[in-house]
Design a protein around this motif. Structure first.
Motif, short mmCIF file in Angstrom:
data_model
loop_
_atom_site.label_atom_id
_atom_site.label_comp_id
_atom_site.label_asym_id
_atom_site.label_seq_id
_atom_site.Cartn_x
_atom_site.Cartn_y
_atom_site.Cartn_z
N MET A 1 17.90 20.01 -22.00
CA MET A 1 19.20 20.41 -21.48
C MET A 1 20.02 19.18 -21.10
SD MET A 1 18.44 23.70 -19.02
CE MET A 1 17.43 22.78 -17.90
N GLN B 1 24.23 21.41 -18.35
CA GLN B 1 23.43 22.63 -18.49
C GLN B 1 22.40 22.73 -17.37
OE1 GLN B 1 22.07 21.72 -22.44
NE2 GLN B 1 23.36 23.30 -23.38
N ASN B 2 21.82 21.60 -17.03
CA ASN B 2 20.84 21.54 -15.96
C ASN B 2 21.48 21.97 -14.63
OD1 ASN B 2 18.32 21.00 -14.96
ND2 ASN B 2 18.63 18.80 -14.81
N LEU C 1 22.17 25.71 -14.58
CA LEU C 1 20.93 26.46 -14.36
C LEU C 1 20.53 26.44 -12.89
CD1 LEU C 1 18.45 28.02 -15.42
CD2 LEU C 1 17.37 25.80 -15.79
N ALA D 1 20.23 29.58 -10.38
CA ALA D 1 18.97 29.88 -9.70
C ALA D 1 19.17 29.96 -8.18
CB ALA D 1 17.93 28.82 -10.03
N LEU E 1 15.67 34.10 -10.65
CA LEU E 1 15.60 33.05 -11.66
C LEU E 1 14.54 32.04 -11.26
CD1 LEU E 1 19.12 31.97 -12.90
CD2 LEU E 1 17.09 32.26 -14.26
N LEU F 1 12.63 28.53 -11.69
CA LEU F 1 12.85 27.18 -12.22
C LEU F 1 11.56 26.50 -12.66
CD1 LEU F 1 15.52 25.85 -9.70
CD2 LEU F 1 15.87 26.53 -12.07
N PRO G 1 11.64 25.49 -16.68
CA PRO G 1 12.47 24.33 -17.02
C PRO G 1 12.04 23.06 -16.30
CG PRO G 1 13.79 26.02 -15.91
CD PRO G 1 12.43 26.59 -16.14
#
Length: 93
Positions: free
Chosen positions: A8, A12-13, A16, A20, A26, A28, A31
């Motif tokens: 990512m 994008q990170n 996310l 979360a 969500l 983590l 990832p």
């Protein structure tokens, strides 16, 4: 030819992690595990043994780090900004 999986991007990170933090469902862990394995070269077993005391956040120009046990040795790895963001969010959830 097989293509290498892409990690990512920083944006994008960040998206996310924000998602979360807004949604408790969500997780983590996946990832974070991928980021630690692919960016920092850590074995997957490290994530299962993590505690808050193993994480040392970035201060000023000094990047964050993570200590972990590898057999009889304690190792230290410098964290990329992406892994550090995921790790701090993972540990705070």
């Amino acid at each position: 030819m097989t293509e290498q999986p892409e990690l990512m991007t920083a944006e994008q990170n960040r998206a996310l992690v924000n998602a979360a933090l807004a949604d408790d469902e969500l997780d983590l862990a996946v990832p974070l595990g991928l980021s630690l394995a692919l960016r920092e070269g850590l074995p997957s077993r490290v994530l299962s043994a993590l505690s808050r005391g193993d994480y040392h956040p970035a201060v000023d120009d000094v990047p964050g780090s993570l200590t972990y046990r590898d057999g009889d040795q304690v190792r230290v790895v410098t964290l990329s900004p992406q892994s550090e963001l995921l790790l701090s969010a993972y540990l705070s959830s």
